[in-house]
Design an enzyme around this catalytic site. Structure first.
Site, PDB file in Angstrom:
ATOM      1  N   HIS A 311     116.292  16.190  42.319  1.00  0.00           N
ATOM      2  CA  HIS A 311     115.269  15.147  42.239  1.00  0.00           C
ATOM      3  C   HIS A 311     114.911  14.696  43.642  1.00  0.00           C
ATOM      4  O   HIS A 311     115.789  14.653  44.513  1.00  0.00           O
ATOM      5  CB  HIS A 311     115.775  13.944  41.424  1.00  0.00           C
ATOM      6  CG  HIS A 311     114.671  13.069  40.955  1.00  0.00           C
ATOM      7  ND1 HIS A 311     114.143  12.060  41.727  1.00  0.00           N
ATOM      8  CD2 HIS A 311     113.968  13.072  39.794  1.00  0.00           C
ATOM      9  CE1 HIS A 311     113.175  11.475  41.061  1.00  0.00           C
ATOM     10  NE2 HIS A 311     113.039  12.066  39.885  1.00  0.00           N
ATOM     11  N   ASP A 369     115.303  15.505  32.630  1.00  0.00           N
ATOM     12  CA  ASP A 369     114.762  16.605  31.842  1.00  0.00           C
ATOM     13  C   ASP A 369     115.813  17.615  31.420  1.00  0.00           C
ATOM     14  O   ASP A 369     115.541  18.480  30.591  1.00  0.00           O
ATOM     15  CB  ASP A 369     113.651  17.305  32.630  1.00  0.00           C
ATOM     16  CG  ASP A 369     112.411  16.446  32.659  1.00  0.00           C
ATOM     17  OD1 ASP A 369     112.197  15.710  31.687  1.00  0.00           O
ATOM     18  OD2 ASP A 369     111.673  16.496  33.650  1.00  0.00           O
TER      19      ASP A 369
HETATM   20  N1  CMC Z   1     117.804  24.690  41.808  1.00  0.00           N
HETATM   21  C1  CMC Z   1     118.188  25.298  42.976  1.00  0.00           C
HETATM   22  N2  CMC Z   1     117.946  24.786  44.200  1.00  0.00           N
HETATM   23  C2  CMC Z   1     117.286  23.624  44.263  1.00  0.00           C
HETATM   24  C3  CMC Z   1     116.873  22.929  43.102  1.00  0.00           C
HETATM   25  C4  CMC Z   1     117.154  23.517  41.850  1.00  0.00           C
HETATM   26  N3  CMC Z   1     116.777  22.916  40.714  1.00  0.00           N
HETATM   27  N4  CMC Z   1     116.235  21.786  43.448  1.00  0.00           N
HETATM   28  C5  CMC Z   1     116.252  21.758  44.805  1.00  0.00           C
HETATM   29  N5  CMC Z   1     116.895  22.866  45.284  1.00  0.00           N
HETATM   30  C6  CMC Z   1     117.167  23.156  46.697  1.00  0.00           C
HETATM   31  C7  CMC Z   1     115.915  23.685  47.393  1.00  0.00           C
HETATM   32  O1  CMC Z   1     115.848  25.096  47.336  1.00  0.00           O
HETATM   33  C8  CMC Z   1     116.097  23.151  48.795  1.00  0.00           C
HETATM   34  O2  CMC Z   1     117.006  23.982  49.454  1.00  0.00           O
HETATM   35  P1  CMC Z   1     116.855  24.219  51.059  1.00  0.00           P
HETATM   36  O3  CMC Z   1     117.027  22.879  51.698  1.00  0.00           O
HETATM   37  O4  CMC Z   1     117.958  25.167  51.376  1.00  0.00           O
HETATM   38  O5  CMC Z   1     115.486  24.794  51.280  1.00  0.00           O
HETATM   39  C9  CMC Z   1     116.786  21.802  48.588  1.00  0.00           C
HETATM   40  O6  CMC Z   1     117.478  21.920  47.334  1.00  0.00           O
HETATM   41  C10 CMC Z   1     115.829  20.613  48.515  1.00  0.00           C
HETATM   42  O7  CMC Z   1     114.820  20.904  47.546  1.00  0.00           O
HETATM   43  P2  CMC Z   1     113.309  20.475  47.708  1.00  0.00           P
HETATM   44  O8  CMC Z   1     112.444  21.348  46.860  1.00  0.00           O
HETATM   45  O9  CMC Z   1     112.943  20.379  49.150  1.00  0.00           O
HETATM   46  O10 CMC Z   1     113.379  19.010  47.123  1.00  0.00           O
HETATM   47  P3  CMC Z   1     112.177  18.179  46.548  1.00  0.00           P
HETATM   48  O11 CMC Z   1     112.581  16.785  46.653  1.00  0.00           O
HETATM   49  O12 CMC Z   1     110.898  18.587  47.207  1.00  0.00           O
HETATM   50  O13 CMC Z   1     112.074  18.666  45.022  1.00  0.00           O
HETATM   51  C11 CMC Z   1     112.386  18.807  42.690  1.00  0.00           C
HETATM   52  C12 CMC Z   1     112.574  17.952  43.952  1.00  0.00           C
HETATM   53  C13 CMC Z   1     112.663  17.957  41.463  1.00  0.00           C
HETATM   54  C14 CMC Z   1     110.929  19.308  42.594  1.00  0.00           C
HETATM   55  C15 CMC Z   1     113.367  20.012  42.747  1.00  0.00           C
HETATM   56  O14 CMC Z   1     114.699  19.553  42.790  1.00  0.00           O
HETATM   57  C16 CMC Z   1     113.165  20.976  41.606  1.00  0.00           C
HETATM   58  O15 CMC Z   1     112.292  21.871  41.695  1.00  0.00           O
HETATM   59  N6  CMC Z   1     113.952  20.835  40.478  1.00  0.00           N
HETATM   60  C17 CMC Z   1     113.758  21.630  39.304  1.00  0.00           C
HETATM   61  C18 CMC Z   1     112.591  21.076  38.516  1.00  0.00           C
HETATM   62  C19 CMC Z   1     112.950  19.796  37.770  1.00  0.00           C
HETATM   63  O16 CMC Z   1     113.976  19.708  37.130  1.00  0.00           O
HETATM   64  N7  CMC Z   1     112.033  18.809  37.827  1.00  0.00           N
HETATM   65  C20 CMC Z   1     112.187  17.557  37.111  1.00  0.00           C
HETATM   66  C21 CMC Z   1     112.291  16.371  38.014  1.00  0.00           C
HETATM   67  S1  CMC Z   1     112.840  14.920  37.091  1.00  0.00           S
HETATM   68  C22 CMC Z   1     111.539  14.528  36.049  1.00  0.00           C
HETATM   69  C23 CMC Z   1     110.406  13.935  36.745  1.00  0.00           C
HETATM   70  O17 CMC Z   1     110.583  12.842  37.323  1.00  0.00           O
HETATM   71  O18 CMC Z   1     109.322  14.520  36.704  1.00  0.00           O
END
Ligand code: CMC
Length: 434
Positions: A311, A369
């Site tokens: 998140h 989720d």
């Molecule tokens: N699985 C594997 N690696 C992950 C995941 C995951 N679910 N989420 C983040 N990472 C890694 C990502 O690859 C990155 O690694 P690095 O620093 O080595 O490049 C690091 O963690 C930080 O991730 P980010 O994408 O820069 O973080 P963000 O804050 O931009 O993204 C997120 C947050 C929710 C989009 C992401 O964690 C994700 O894609 N999760 C899966 C989708 C999900 O479950 N979304 C629902 C969010 S909760 C409901 C809502 O509020 O909508």
């Protein structure tokens, strides 16, 4: 603006031979903010923050998240207390009005909602234009936007009465709309609302009753549905809420602004994650395949992510996921589906991921989720309806945030800037000379 914030120091910025002072403000809780409003006027430079990781877009009194400690408060009340003791309509009143209602206020509010549950009959014909296999979120985006064609007397954002009426209509009609979308996609007749029932019960009845049989509500399913709605009711300035605010900042009417929020919610990184998560659990298929998927999630060359994990704000267990997990346990024990393979995979996946160095180091915990998809699946909804249910709960948050923005006297159209890296000015070349 700066209504409830306190001045808490000054940041000194040295730039291009100039020194400027930027005020620092503190809210009730959470990190301080540096007010950079005057930056461009004073220095001729902008800030750059793609994804808004260090940018506050507004002042708000509705929802607070402490991502480090896994805390979520609505108007100061912890989400677990609301989920345990309150109901969705009461939480809606709280989000919209700022305080919990007394009995008279709650009765009046519930009555007003039930006066607006029906849809204009012409809207039913609108559905016939969709293919039966349209994604429910496609139908929701279209029909919420279309509400402005049916309720033109509640479109003036600047009029408090029209604004209130639009808020009530959106909250009241969303379950009817969502249930019709479900019925349309499964080819069953629409079921009209029954106003003597509570919000969640009415919704479930509109989805699952059929004319050929007497419908009997299951209180455990009703409670689970109500909790799902509470847990999704608001979440501060996330992508869809920011979309609603930005759309509304131009003076767009409420139905159009909420339709924009619905469209933004659909993405798999946001509300679409519940659908993606359940599909992933099915794809994993058995507990012994979990390590393979964990390895894929960690592989930099593989775009796969563990859906329902991570998140932007929570760097701890999402407090909504805890309540949702408990709700799922109640559901599976009520419906006697303890041996559900999906549930077994989810629990084992959570256990392994929480011990895995990669997930621990990056502070990737289950989010709302992860379990909400299992809850919706257990209640009986098809996977492609999940994000519609999320939108149903989130509507009150969108409306509350939109109203707060419009009522802020300092509100201006949202207009971010950019750093331009395209070609420098050049002269047009006729096609024959290219
Ligand atoms: N699985 C594997 N690696 C992950 C995941 C995951 N679910 N989420 C983040 N990472 C890694 C990502 O690859 C990155 O690694 P690095 O620093 O080595 O490049 C690091 O963690 C930080 O991730 P980010 O994408 O820069 O973080 P963000 O804050 O931009 O993204 C997120 C947050 C929710 C989009 C992401 O964690 C994700 O894609 N999760 C899966 C989708 C999900 O479950 N979304 C629902 C969010 S909760 C409901 C809502 O509020 O909508």
């Amino acid at each position: 603006m700066i209504n409830k914030t306190k001045r808490n120091g000054t940041a000194i910025l040295k730039i291009k031979g100039k020194t400027i002072e930027l005020p620092i403000y503190s809210g009730t809780d959470g990190p301080d903010v540096i007010d950079v409003k005057s930056l461009y006027a004073e220095t001729g430079v902008f800030t750059l923050d793609p994804g808004f990781t260090s940018t506050g877009s507004c002042e708000s009194q509705i929802t607070f998240i402490n991502g480090e400690e896994g805390i979520l408060l609505h108007r100061g009340y912890p989400i677990d207390q609301l989920a345990e003791n309150s109901g969705f309509l009461e939480v809606s009143y709280l989000l919209l009005n700022g305080e919990l209602p007394n009995q008279a206020q709650f009765s009046e509010f519930s009555h007003r909602i039930t006066q607006h549950t029906m849809l204009h009959t012409q809207m039913d014909r609108f559905f016939l234009g969709f293919r039966r296999d349209s994604h429910p979120m496609a139908m929701l985006t279209g029909t919420v936007g279309a509400m402005s064609a049916f309720y033109p007397d509640s479109m003036d954002n600047t009029d408090p009465d029209e604004r209130r009426l639009a808020s009530i209509r959106l909250l009241a009609k969303m379950p009817t709309l969502a249930a019709r979308i479900y019925k349309y996609s499964v080819g069953q007749p629409f079921v009209d609302p029954l106003n003597e029932l509570g919000y969640a019960e009415n919704f479930l009845r509109m989805c699952f009753s059929i004319p050929a049989e007497k419908y009997v509500s299951n209180p455990v399913l009703v409670r689970a549905m109500d909790r799902l709605l509470i847990l999704q009711a608001d979440h501060e300035q996330n992508a869809s809420t920011s979309t609603v605010r930005l759309a509304g900042s131009s003076g767009a009417h409420p139905y159009a602004s909420i339709a924009a929020g619905v469209a933004s919610l659909w993405g798999p990184s946001h509300g679409g994650a519940n659908e993606a998560c359940l599909r992933m659990l099915h794809e994993i298929g058995s507990v012994d395949r979990i390590p393979e998927f964990i390895a894929r999630a960690k592989d930099k060359d593989d775009p796969f992510r563990l859906m329902g994990f991570g998140h932007r704000v929570y760097k701890n267990y999402d407090p909504r996921a805890k309540v949702m997990q408990q709700t799922v346990h109640e559901l599976v024990s009520e419906l006697d589906v303890k041996t559900s393979p999906v549930m077994q995979i989810a629990m084992e996946l959570e256990r392994i991921a929480l011990e895995d160095e990669y997930f621990v180091e990056k502070k990737l915990y289950p989010n709302v989720d992860f379990y909400s998809g299992i809850a919706m699946d257990t209640i009986g909804f098809p996977t492609d309806m999940f994000t519609v249910l999320f939108a149903l709960g989130r509507t009150v948050g969108w409306v509350s945030q939109l109203n707060e923005m419009i009522e802020d006297p300092a509100q201006r159209i949202g207009r971010p800037r950019q750093i331009y890296t395209g070609p420098a000015k050049r002269d047009y070349v006729p096609i024959s000379k290219r």
